[in-house]
Design a protein around this motif. Structure first.
Motif, PDB file in Angstrom:
ATOM      1  N   VAL A 189       7.489  42.822  25.307  1.00  0.00           N
ATOM      2  CA  VAL A 189       6.872  42.082  26.406  1.00  0.00           C
ATOM      3  C   VAL A 189       7.343  42.676  27.727  1.00  0.00           C
ATOM      4  CG1 VAL A 189       6.619  39.822  27.506  1.00  0.00           C
ATOM      5  CG2 VAL A 189       6.843  39.979  25.023  1.00  0.00           C
ATOM      6  N   LYS A 190       6.378  42.941  28.603  1.00  0.00           N
ATOM      7  CA  LYS A 190       6.690  43.479  29.932  1.00  0.00           C
ATOM      8  C   LYS A 190       7.197  42.367  30.833  1.00  0.00           C
ATOM      9  CE  LYS A 190       4.524  45.643  33.913  1.00  0.00           C
ATOM     10  NZ  LYS A 190       3.266  45.998  34.540  1.00  0.00           N
ATOM     11  N   ASP A 191       8.182  42.697  31.646  1.00  0.00           N
ATOM     12  CA  ASP A 191       8.674  41.754  32.635  1.00  0.00           C
ATOM     13  C   ASP A 191       7.945  42.026  33.939  1.00  0.00           C
ATOM     14  OD1 ASP A 191      10.242  39.741  33.739  1.00  0.00           O
ATOM     15  OD2 ASP A 191      11.749  41.156  34.419  1.00  0.00           O
ATOM     16  N   GLY A 192       7.312  41.035  34.480  1.00  0.00           N
ATOM     17  CA  GLY A 192       6.562  41.214  35.724  1.00  0.00           C
ATOM     18  C   GLY A 192       5.204  40.548  35.627  1.00  0.00           C
ATOM     19  N   ILE A 193       4.360  40.904  36.541  1.00  0.00           N
ATOM     20  CA  ILE A 193       3.045  40.264  36.614  1.00  0.00           C
ATOM     21  C   ILE A 193       2.151  40.710  35.465  1.00  0.00           C
ATOM     22  CG2 ILE A 193       2.059  42.012  38.141  1.00  0.00           C
ATOM     23  CD1 ILE A 193       0.622  39.649  39.581  1.00  0.00           C
ATOM     24  N   ALA A 194       1.443  39.771  34.891  1.00  0.00           N
ATOM     25  CA  ALA A 194       0.458  40.058  33.848  1.00  0.00           C
ATOM     26  C   ALA A 194      -0.906  40.128  34.549  1.00  0.00           C
ATOM     27  CB  ALA A 194       0.474  38.969  32.777  1.00  0.00           C
ATOM     28  N   TRP A 195      -1.388  41.346  34.754  1.00  0.00           N
ATOM     29  CA  TRP A 195      -2.613  41.532  35.527  1.00  0.00           C
ATOM     30  C   TRP A 195      -3.817  40.884  34.875  1.00  0.00           C
ATOM     31  CZ3 TRP A 195      -2.033  42.635  40.335  1.00  0.00           C
ATOM     32  CH2 TRP A 195      -0.916  43.335  40.749  1.00  0.00           C
ATOM     33  N   TRP A 196      -3.901  40.930  33.554  1.00  0.00           N
ATOM     34  CA  TRP A 196      -5.037  40.292  32.882  1.00  0.00           C
ATOM     35  C   TRP A 196      -4.964  38.775  33.007  1.00  0.00           C
ATOM     36  CZ3 TRP A 196      -9.141  42.909  32.304  1.00  0.00           C
ATOM     37  CH2 TRP A 196      -9.082  44.272  32.043  1.00  0.00           C
ATOM     38  N   LEU A 207      -3.971  37.338  35.652  1.00  0.00           N
ATOM     39  CA  LEU A 207      -4.439  37.070  37.009  1.00  0.00           C
ATOM     40  C   LEU A 207      -5.961  37.038  37.057  1.00  0.00           C
ATOM     41  CD1 LEU A 207      -3.805  36.729  40.035  1.00  0.00           C
ATOM     42  CD2 LEU A 207      -3.855  39.214  40.214  1.00  0.00           C
ATOM     43  N   ILE A 208      -6.593  37.954  36.331  1.00  0.00           N
ATOM     44  CA  ILE A 208      -8.049  38.057  36.369  1.00  0.00           C
ATOM     45  C   ILE A 208      -8.713  37.014  35.463  1.00  0.00           C
ATOM     46  CG2 ILE A 208      -9.999  39.600  35.945  1.00  0.00           C
ATOM     47  CD1 ILE A 208      -7.997  41.920  36.529  1.00  0.00           C
ATOM     48  N   PHE A 209      -8.224  36.907  34.230  1.00  0.00           N
ATOM     49  CA  PHE A 209      -8.783  35.964  33.242  1.00  0.00           C
ATOM     50  C   PHE A 209      -7.657  35.125  32.644  1.00  0.00           C
ATOM     51  CE2 PHE A 209     -11.442  39.864  32.863  1.00  0.00           C
ATOM     52  CZ  PHE A 209     -12.613  39.348  33.387  1.00  0.00           C
ATOM     53  N   PRO A 210      -7.139  34.138  33.373  1.00  0.00           N
ATOM     54  CA  PRO A 210      -5.969  33.413  32.883  1.00  0.00           C
ATOM     55  C   PRO A 210      -6.199  32.677  31.567  1.00  0.00           C
ATOM     56  CG  PRO A 210      -6.785  32.420  34.910  1.00  0.00           C
ATOM     57  CD  PRO A 210      -7.570  33.659  34.674  1.00  0.00           C
ATOM     58  N   ALA A 220     -10.409  26.708  51.671  1.00  0.00           N
ATOM     59  CA  ALA A 220      -9.071  26.205  51.353  1.00  0.00           C
ATOM     60  C   ALA A 220      -8.923  25.963  49.848  1.00  0.00           C
ATOM     61  CB  ALA A 220      -8.794  24.927  52.129  1.00  0.00           C
ATOM     62  N   THR A 221      -9.961  25.441  49.223  1.00  0.00           N
ATOM     63  CA  THR A 221      -9.918  25.219  47.778  1.00  0.00           C
ATOM     64  C   THR A 221      -9.832  26.545  47.032  1.00  0.00           C
ATOM     65  OG1 THR A 221     -11.270  23.233  48.075  1.00  0.00           O
ATOM     66  CG2 THR A 221     -11.104  24.104  45.847  1.00  0.00           C
ATOM     67  N   THR A 222     -10.583  27.529  47.482  1.00  0.00           N
ATOM     68  CA  THR A 222     -10.531  28.851  46.859  1.00  0.00           C
ATOM     69  C   THR A 222      -9.160  29.481  47.032  1.00  0.00           C
ATOM     70  OG1 THR A 222     -12.894  29.139  47.294  1.00  0.00           O
ATOM     71  CG2 THR A 222     -11.602  31.134  46.826  1.00  0.00           C
ATOM     72  N   LEU A 223      -8.588  29.368  48.224  1.00  0.00           N
ATOM     73  CA  LEU A 223      -7.251  29.912  48.482  1.00  0.00           C
ATOM     74  C   LEU A 223      -6.212  29.238  47.591  1.00  0.00           C
ATOM     75  CD1 LEU A 223      -5.441  31.784  50.134  1.00  0.00           C
ATOM     76  CD2 LEU A 223      -5.205  29.919  51.786  1.00  0.00           C
ATOM     77  N   LEU A 224      -6.312  27.928  47.437  1.00  0.00           N
ATOM     78  CA  LEU A 224      -5.385  27.195  46.562  1.00  0.00           C
ATOM     79  C   LEU A 224      -5.526  27.658  45.119  1.00  0.00           C
ATOM     80  CD1 LEU A 224      -3.265  24.939  46.455  1.00  0.00           C
ATOM     81  CD2 LEU A 224      -5.141  23.331  46.066  1.00  0.00           C
ATOM     82  N   GLY A 225      -6.748  27.875  44.670  1.00  0.00           N
ATOM     83  CA  GLY A 225      -6.978  28.375  43.315  1.00  0.00           C
ATOM     84  C   GLY A 225      -6.417  29.773  43.115  1.00  0.00           C
ATOM     85  N   ILE A 226      -6.584  30.637  44.120  1.00  0.00           N
ATOM     86  CA  ILE A 226      -6.057  32.004  44.030  1.00  0.00           C
ATOM     87  C   ILE A 226      -4.533  31.987  43.997  1.00  0.00           C
ATOM     88  CG2 ILE A 226      -5.807  34.168  45.315  1.00  0.00           C
ATOM     89  CD1 ILE A 226      -8.737  33.791  46.183  1.00  0.00           C
ATOM     90  N   LEU A 227      -3.919  31.158  44.830  1.00  0.00           N
ATOM     91  CA  LEU A 227      -2.456  31.059  44.840  1.00  0.00           C
ATOM     92  C   LEU A 227      -1.929  30.562  43.501  1.00  0.00           C
ATOM     93  CD1 LEU A 227      -1.769  29.651  48.421  1.00  0.00           C
ATOM     94  CD2 LEU A 227      -1.332  31.964  47.560  1.00  0.00           C
ATOM     95  N   PHE A 228      -2.610  29.605  42.913  1.00  0.00           N
ATOM     96  CA  PHE A 228      -2.171  29.114  41.613  1.00  0.00           C
ATOM     97  C   PHE A 228      -2.365  30.178  40.535  1.00  0.00           C
ATOM     98  CE2 PHE A 228      -2.398  26.807  37.648  1.00  0.00           C
ATOM     99  CZ  PHE A 228      -1.205  26.110  37.721  1.00  0.00           C
ATOM    100  N   ALA A 229      -3.456  30.943  40.608  1.00  0.00           N
ATOM    101  CA  ALA A 229      -3.682  32.023  39.636  1.00  0.00           C
ATOM    102  C   ALA A 229      -2.604  33.096  39.757  1.00  0.00           C
ATOM    103  CB  ALA A 229      -5.063  32.633  39.841  1.00  0.00           C
ATOM    104  N   LEU A 246       0.484  32.567  40.791  1.00  0.00           N
ATOM    105  CA  LEU A 246       1.684  31.963  40.204  1.00  0.00           C
ATOM    106  C   LEU A 246       1.654  32.042  38.676  1.00  0.00           C
ATOM    107  CD1 LEU A 246       4.305  30.312  40.493  1.00  0.00           C
ATOM    108  CD2 LEU A 246       2.891  28.271  40.395  1.00  0.00           C
ATOM    109  N   LEU A 247       0.522  31.738  38.084  1.00  0.00           N
ATOM    110  CA  LEU A 247       0.392  31.839  36.624  1.00  0.00           C
ATOM    111  C   LEU A 247       0.593  33.273  36.152  1.00  0.00           C
ATOM    112  CD1 LEU A 247      -2.589  29.570  35.522  1.00  0.00           C
ATOM    113  CD2 LEU A 247      -0.199  29.360  34.901  1.00  0.00           C
ATOM    114  N   ALA A 248       0.033  34.234  36.857  1.00  0.00           N
ATOM    115  CA  ALA A 248       0.155  35.634  36.453  1.00  0.00           C
ATOM    116  C   ALA A 248       1.597  36.124  36.583  1.00  0.00           C
ATOM    117  CB  ALA A 248      -0.772  36.506  37.291  1.00  0.00           C
ATOM    118  N   LEU A 249       2.313  35.637  37.586  1.00  0.00           N
ATOM    119  CA  LEU A 249       3.708  36.025  37.753  1.00  0.00           C
ATOM    120  C   LEU A 249       4.592  35.474  36.638  1.00  0.00           C
ATOM    121  CD1 LEU A 249       4.154  35.641  41.608  1.00  0.00           C
ATOM    122  CD2 LEU A 249       4.291  37.764  40.290  1.00  0.00           C
ATOM    123  N   GLU A 250       4.280  34.304  36.147  1.00  0.00           N
ATOM    124  CA  GLU A 250       5.098  33.652  35.128  1.00  0.00           C
ATOM    125  C   GLU A 250       4.542  33.785  33.716  1.00  0.00           C
ATOM    126  OE1 GLU A 250       8.095  32.300  35.497  1.00  0.00           O
ATOM    127  OE2 GLU A 250       8.014  33.014  37.559  1.00  0.00           O
TER     128      GLU A 250
END
Length: 164
Positions: A26-33, A35-38, A74-83, A85-89
């Motif tokens: 398992v890679k440590d870091g952001i999971a790019w996929w 981010l795109i398709f959580p 603002a809703t889109t920005l909130l969704g992107i920020l949450f995505a 966060l999910l990709a980072l973790e």
């Protein structure tokens, strides 16, 4: 360069090639996929609760936009920020799920890509010897060497102030 962790079944002995049949890296870091398709990423990696959480969070973000009368931007920005966060973790979620399934993290390697990480991790695992059996009975602790009396001290210690 990225850090990768090697996960093997609990109880696997170093040098055992059969344990590598069930190995997961398992890679440590952001999971790019992720981010795109959580949702797809979580389902692909068999992280059912993570997929449910990602779906629930996207529904909550959309509902929060309506309840708090947020603009579409603002809703889109909130969704992107949450995505993000999910990709980072996402890979941390995957590591914890592997540990719950009995695949403990036994090594970490630094490599350019997944293939070279596998080569390094497997070579390190196979080059190790099985640990020696633990001795039975009381074991004497090794003797501690006496501290040097006239060793030079670097820094601000009280011993440096003393002059004989």
């Amino acid at each position: 360069m990225a850090v990768y962790t090697l996960h093997l079944p609990a109880g696997a002995q170093p040098g055992d090639a059969r344990a590598l049949d069930e190995a997961v890296i398992v890679k440590d870091g952001i999971a790019w996929w992720a981010l795109i398709f959580p949702l797809v990423w979580f389902l692909w990696n068999r992280l059912w609760l993570g997929a449910l959480a990602a779906l629930g969070a996207s529904v909550l973000v959309a509902a929060a936009g309506r309840v708090f009368n947020m603009t579409q931007g603002a809703t889109t920005l909130l969704g992107i920020l949450f995505a993000v966060l999910l990709a980072l973790e996402a890979n941390a979620f995957r590591r914890r799920a592997l540990e719950r399934r009995g695949l403990a993290a036994v090594d970490a390697v630094v490599a350019d890509d997944l293939e070279s990480a596998e080569v390094r991790a497997f070579a390190r695992w196979l080059s190790r010897e099985a640990p020696a059996p633990a001795p039975r009975g009381p074991v004497a602790a090794p003797a501690m060497p006496a501290p040097a009396r006239e060793a030079p001290v670097i820094g601000l210690f009280p011993e440096t102030e003393r002059r004989p």
